[in-house]
Design a protein around this motif. Structure first.
Motif, PDB file in Angstrom:
ATOM      1  N   GLU A  34       0.862  -1.176   0.000  1.00 18.69           N
ATOM      2  CA  GLU A  34       0.000   0.000   0.000  1.00 18.69           C
ATOM      3  C   GLU A  34       0.896   1.222   0.000  1.00 18.69           C
ATOM      4  O   GLU A  34       1.603   1.489   0.968  1.00 18.69           O
ATOM      5  N   ASP A  35       0.880   1.961  -1.097  1.00 24.34           N
ATOM      6  CA  ASP A  35       1.764   3.111  -1.251  1.00 24.34           C
ATOM      7  C   ASP A  35       0.995   4.382  -0.887  1.00 24.34           C
ATOM      8  O   ASP A  35       0.067   4.780  -1.583  1.00 24.34           O
ATOM      9  N   ALA A  36       1.394   5.013   0.213  1.00 19.79           N
ATOM     10  CA  ALA A  36       0.734   6.242   0.686  1.00 19.79           C
ATOM     11  C   ALA A  36       1.693   7.418   0.667  1.00 19.79           C
ATOM     12  O   ALA A  36       1.552   8.365   1.436  1.00 19.79           O
ATOM     13  N   THR A  37       2.668   7.383  -0.245  1.00 17.64           N
ATOM     14  CA  THR A  37       3.666   8.450  -0.301  1.00 17.64           C
ATOM     15  C   THR A  37       3.289   9.585  -1.244  1.00 17.64           C
ATOM     16  O   THR A  37       4.014  10.573  -1.344  1.00 17.64           O
ATOM     17  N   HIS A  38       2.154   9.462  -1.952  1.00 15.64           N
ATOM     18  CA  HIS A  38       1.829  10.425  -3.008  1.00 15.64           C
ATOM     19  C   HIS A  38       0.342  10.327  -3.327  1.00 15.64           C
ATOM     20  O   HIS A  38      -0.372   9.500  -2.753  1.00 15.64           O
ATOM     21  N   ASP A  39      -0.126  11.150  -4.275  1.00  9.14           N
ATOM     22  CA  ASP A  39      -1.530  11.097  -4.682  1.00  9.14           C
ATOM     23  C   ASP A  39      -1.665  11.067  -6.198  1.00  9.14           C
ATOM     24  O   ASP A  39      -2.612  11.609  -6.771  1.00  9.14           O
ATOM     25  N   ASP A  40      -0.736  10.406  -6.861  1.00  5.94           N
ATOM     26  CA  ASP A  40      -0.751  10.312  -8.318  1.00  5.94           C
ATOM     27  C   ASP A  40      -1.148   8.912  -8.769  1.00  5.94           C
ATOM     28  O   ASP A  40      -1.127   7.961  -7.991  1.00  5.94           O
ATOM     29  N   HIS A  41      -1.456   8.797 -10.050  1.00  3.12           N
ATOM     30  CA  HIS A  41      -1.725   7.508 -10.690  1.00  3.12           C
ATOM     31  C   HIS A  41      -0.428   7.097 -11.384  1.00  3.12           C
ATOM     32  O   HIS A  41      -0.232   7.359 -12.574  1.00  3.12           O
ATOM     33  N   THR A  42       0.455   6.452 -10.615  1.00  4.04           N
ATOM     34  CA  THR A  42       1.814   6.241 -11.107  1.00  4.04           C
ATOM     35  C   THR A  42       2.465   5.109 -10.335  1.00  4.04           C
ATOM     36  O   THR A  42       1.902   4.583  -9.369  1.00  4.04           O
ATOM     37  N   ILE A  43       3.647   4.722 -10.771  1.00  6.63           N
ATOM     38  CA  ILE A  43       4.549   3.909  -9.960  1.00  6.63           C
ATOM     39  C   ILE A  43       5.502   4.895  -9.311  1.00  6.63           C
ATOM     40  O   ILE A  43       6.366   5.469  -9.981  1.00  6.63           O
ATOM     41  N   SER A  44       5.332   5.132  -8.041  1.00  3.45           N
ATOM     42  CA  SER A  44       6.093   6.176  -7.370  1.00  3.45           C
ATOM     43  C   SER A  44       7.558   5.777  -7.214  1.00  3.45           C
ATOM     44  O   SER A  44       7.917   4.597  -7.335  1.00  3.45           O
ATOM     45  N   PRO A  45       8.426   6.741  -6.916  1.00  2.00           N
ATOM     46  CA  PRO A  45       9.818   6.380  -6.612  1.00  2.00           C
ATOM     47  C   PRO A  45       9.923   5.353  -5.498  1.00  2.00           C
ATOM     48  O   PRO A  45      10.763   4.454  -5.566  1.00  2.00           O
ATOM     49  N   HIS A  46       9.067   5.466  -4.472  1.00  2.55           N
ATOM     50  CA  HIS A  46       9.110   4.477  -3.393  1.00  2.55           C
ATOM     51  C   HIS A  46       8.705   3.096  -3.897  1.00  2.55           C
ATOM     52  O   HIS A  46       9.377   2.096  -3.610  1.00  2.55           O
ATOM     53  N   ALA A  47       7.597   3.024  -4.628  1.00  2.00           N
ATOM     54  CA  ALA A  47       7.154   1.720  -5.141  1.00  2.00           C
ATOM     55  C   ALA A  47       8.204   1.109  -6.054  1.00  2.00           C
ATOM     56  O   ALA A  47       8.463  -0.104  -5.999  1.00  2.00           O
ATOM     57  N   LEU A  48       8.824   1.940  -6.889  1.00  2.00           N
ATOM     58  CA  LEU A  48       9.869   1.419  -7.769  1.00  2.00           C
ATOM     59  C   LEU A  48      11.039   0.876  -6.967  1.00  2.00           C
ATOM     60  O   LEU A  48      11.611  -0.174  -7.300  1.00  2.00           O
ATOM     61  N   SER A  49      11.389   1.556  -5.881  1.00  2.00           N
ATOM     62  CA  SER A  49      12.499   1.068  -5.054  1.00  2.00           C
ATOM     63  C   SER A  49      12.172  -0.290  -4.439  1.00  2.00           C
ATOM     64  O   SER A  49      13.053  -1.147  -4.306  1.00  2.00           O
ATOM     65  N   VAL A  50      10.897  -0.506  -4.075  1.00  2.00           N
ATOM     66  CA  VAL A  50      10.503  -1.802  -3.511  1.00  2.00           C
ATOM     67  C   VAL A  50      10.532  -2.889  -4.587  1.00  2.00           C
ATOM     68  O   VAL A  50      10.977  -4.007  -4.351  1.00  2.00           O
ATOM     69  N   ILE A  51      10.055  -2.552  -5.794  1.00  2.00           N
ATOM     70  CA  ILE A  51      10.113  -3.509  -6.899  1.00  2.00           C
ATOM     71  C   ILE A  51      11.554  -3.914  -7.175  1.00  2.00           C
ATOM     72  O   ILE A  51      11.880  -5.110  -7.301  1.00  2.00           O
ATOM     73  N   LEU A  52      12.437  -2.935  -7.257  1.00  3.51           N
ATOM     74  CA  LEU A  52      13.840  -3.228  -7.546  1.00  3.51           C
ATOM     75  C   LEU A  52      14.471  -4.044  -6.421  1.00  3.51           C
ATOM     76  O   LEU A  52      15.258  -4.967  -6.665  1.00  3.51           O
ATOM     77  N   TRP A  53      14.138  -3.701  -5.193  1.00  4.85           N
ATOM     78  CA  TRP A  53      14.637  -4.489  -4.060  1.00  4.85           C
ATOM     79  C   TRP A  53      14.160  -5.934  -4.175  1.00  4.85           C
ATOM     80  O   TRP A  53      14.945  -6.870  -3.976  1.00  4.85           O
ATOM     81  N   ASP A  54      12.887  -6.123  -4.499  1.00  4.07           N
ATOM     82  CA  ASP A  54      12.355  -7.477  -4.592  1.00  4.07           C
ATOM     83  C   ASP A  54      13.040  -8.255  -5.713  1.00  4.07           C
ATOM     84  O   ASP A  54      13.367  -9.440  -5.549  1.00  4.07           O
ATOM     85  N   LEU A  55      13.281  -7.605  -6.831  1.00  2.79           N
ATOM     86  CA  LEU A  55      13.984  -8.270  -7.928  1.00  2.79           C
ATOM     87  C   LEU A  55      15.415  -8.605  -7.533  1.00  2.79           C
ATOM     88  O   LEU A  55      15.927  -9.697  -7.839  1.00  2.79           O
ATOM     89  N   ASP A  56      16.067  -7.680  -6.854  1.00  2.00           N
ATOM     90  CA  ASP A  56      17.473  -7.887  -6.461  1.00  2.00           C
ATOM     91  C   ASP A  56      17.616  -9.020  -5.449  1.00  2.00           C
ATOM     92  O   ASP A  56      18.634  -9.708  -5.412  1.00  2.00           O
ATOM     93  N   THR A  57      16.617  -9.193  -4.595  1.00  2.00           N
ATOM     94  CA  THR A  57      16.746 -10.187  -3.531  1.00  2.00           C
ATOM     95  C   THR A  57      16.088 -11.514  -3.890  1.00  2.00           C
ATOM     96  O   THR A  57      16.068 -12.429  -3.089  1.00  2.00           O
ATOM     97  N   THR A  58      15.532 -11.598  -5.112  1.00  2.00           N
ATOM     98  CA  THR A  58      14.964 -12.865  -5.577  1.00  2.00           C
ATOM     99  C   THR A  58      16.095 -13.787  -6.018  1.00  2.00           C
ATOM    100  O   THR A  58      16.986 -13.380  -6.750  1.00  2.00           O
ATOM    101  N   ASN A  59      16.052 -14.998  -5.545  1.00  2.00           N
ATOM    102  CA  ASN A  59      17.111 -15.953  -5.866  1.00  2.00           C
ATOM    103  C   ASN A  59      16.858 -16.538  -7.256  1.00  2.00           C
ATOM    104  O   ASN A  59      16.032 -17.418  -7.455  1.00  2.00           O
ATOM    105  N   VAL A  60      17.567 -16.019  -8.258  1.00  2.00           N
ATOM    106  CA  VAL A  60      17.457 -16.490  -9.631  1.00  2.00           C
ATOM    107  C   VAL A  60      18.782 -17.098 -10.041  1.00  2.00           C
ATOM    108  O   VAL A  60      19.827 -16.469  -9.932  1.00  2.00           O
ATOM    109  N   LYS A  61      18.723 -18.329 -10.490  1.00  2.00           N
ATOM    110  CA  LYS A  61      19.952 -19.005 -10.924  1.00  2.00           C
ATOM    111  C   LYS A  61      20.301 -18.562 -12.322  1.00  2.00           C
ATOM    112  O   LYS A  61      19.571 -18.808 -13.288  1.00  2.00           O
ATOM    113  N   THR A  62      21.443 -17.886 -12.458  1.00  2.00           N
ATOM    114  CA  THR A  62      21.893 -17.409 -13.757  1.00  2.00           C
ATOM    115  C   THR A  62      23.038 -18.249 -14.300  1.00  2.00           C
ATOM    116  O   THR A  62      23.459 -18.064 -15.406  1.00  2.00           O
TER     117      THR A  62
END
Length: 417
Positions: A389-417
């Motif tokens: 639940e993103d309450a950092t803004h009032d826009d219809h967007t992917i906020s900087p905070h939400a993007l940081s969480v997405i990137l964190w989740d991608l970075d910490t996902t264990n993917v075998k490369t």
């Protein structure tokens, strides 16, 4: 986001990026560059040998002060509702059966297409993507659809060494390009190959369509609410939304074979992300943003009231597709999250000025998360689901905070490369 609301969204174009960053600054949350830096400390989000914590941000109190109590309290619609029976996915067999039903409805028992797109390499991208940097090459993938409609998808190769992961970004109903650019740029900077999609008849897919009653005669591009004349027992207009994803993923798996496929979408692209990640297990991690609420909660969204979604989101448009005894969207959240290495993080903006706002989602967050844990046998590598639940803004967007969480989740996902 509906076609009518798209005009209002376009008028916010100039303020989109600054508004999102300003909201983060106003709350005391770290602005985008620092948030991204904190999430990029290492290939798996580690800092000094430890995994970086998930980014958090406080409620933007300046924004919250402009909204009434309906934006911070559960609506009357959730009173006395037992969410558990509304989730129809109890076994892996249930998921397989529901996925088959979805595919059969969309492609009329022909199965998911195995075709490939036409590929043009080294093209100049559309104007909407002109601000991107760190792009080695752009390929244009063209997917032919019925009624002389085509879908164009842009496949961006990073200049940075490819991390063997593919990200799909899907924009919505005419949203300005700022969110698309910000998200795509962050992925390219991490070494992702990125495919960028637009909704049917929007952005670079704006085009005409053949008259269903007079073959050979072309009509102006319709709004999505004008698509019913093309819907029939032999053809579903849902293919306009979903077939481009299938065909372009076929291309990716036949040529450069990514080790994982992540999908991010905003608004109508968030709906597309929800539906497509449910029906195609090749999508590993998915992040639908401001894209849906379960049917039973649509009338409880504070603004606009009710939030019913666009044509493709309504039971009236596709009664055979949205046909579960349970809630179709709750089921799709579970379906998108179950499988080896799979998961979903739904993101909803509490103060979104368009769609699916408020806090009614709190009623189903724990039940859906727990159902996924149960089906995954308590093993997150076999499925996980959560909601931001993103309450950092009032826009219809992917906020900087939400993007940081997405990137964190991608970075910490264990993917075998």
């Amino acid at each position: 986001m509906t076609d009518l609301e798209a005009g209002a969204s376009r008028r916010r174009m100039l303020g989109g990026v600054l508004g999102g960053i300003g909201a983060a600054l106003a709350t005391g949350a770290v602005a985008l560059p620092a948030e991204v830096a904190s999430a990029t400390a290492g290939p798996n989000g580690e800092q000094g040998g430890k995994r970086a914590p998930r980014p958090v941000a406080p409620v933007n109190q300046e924004v919250a002060a402009r909204f009434g109590p309906e934006y911070r309290t559960l609506p009357a619609a959730v009173a006395g509702v037992d969410v558990e029976p509304l989730i129809g996915m109890h076994t892996v067999a249930d998921i397989a059966a529901r996925r088959k039903h979805m595919i059969d409805y969309i492609w009329k028992d022909a199965g998911r297409p195995k075709t490939l797109p036409a590929v043009e390499t080294g093209v100049t991208g559309p104007e909407a993507l002109a601000g991107l940097t760190g792009v080695r090459r752009i390929d244009r993938l063209t997917v032919p659809l019925n009624y002389r409609v085509t879908a164009k998808v842009y496949d961006l190769l990073p200049r940075k060494a490819w991390n063997r992961r593919l990200a799909l970004y899907h924009n919505g109903h005419g949203e300005p390009p700022d969110t698309m650019l910000r998200t795509t740029q962050a992925l390219l900077d991490r070494g992702y190959r990125v495919m960028v999609y637009a909704m049917p008849f929007h952005h670079w897919n704006a085009q005409g369509i053949e008259d269903p009653k007079n073959p050979g005669t072309m009509l102006p591009g319709p709004s999505h609410r004008e698509l019913p004349p093309w819907e029939s027992a032999a053809f579903s207009t849902l293919t306009f939304f979903l077939e481009p994803l299938t065909v372009t993923l076929n291309h990716a798996h036949a040529t450069y074979r990514p080790v994982s496929t992540e999908m991010i979408g905003l608004s109508g692209g968030g709906w597309t992300t929800t539906v497509y990640s449910a029906l195609d297990p090749r999508v590993t991690r998915s992040y639908p943003v401001a894209g849906s609420l379960p049917f039973w909660l649509r009338p409880a969204s504070p603004k606009p009231s009710p939030t019913i979604g666009d044509f493709e989101q309504t039971k009236a448009a596709f009664p055979g597709f949205y046909a579960a005894q349970s809630d179709d969207f709750l089921d799709m959240y579970v379906m998108a999250a179950i499988g080896e290495g799979r998961g979903q993080l739904q993101i909803l903006n509490r103060f979104d000025d368009c769609c699916f706002n408020g806090v009614s989602h709190r009623a189903y967050q724990a039940p859906v998360r727990d159902r996924v844990r149960l089906l995954a046998g308590g093993r997150p590598e076999r499925g996980r689901w959560d909601l931001l639940e993103d309450a950092t803004h009032d826009d219809h967007t992917i906020s900087p905070h939400a993007l940081s969480v997405i990137l964190w989740d991608l970075d910490t996902t264990n993917v075998k490369t």
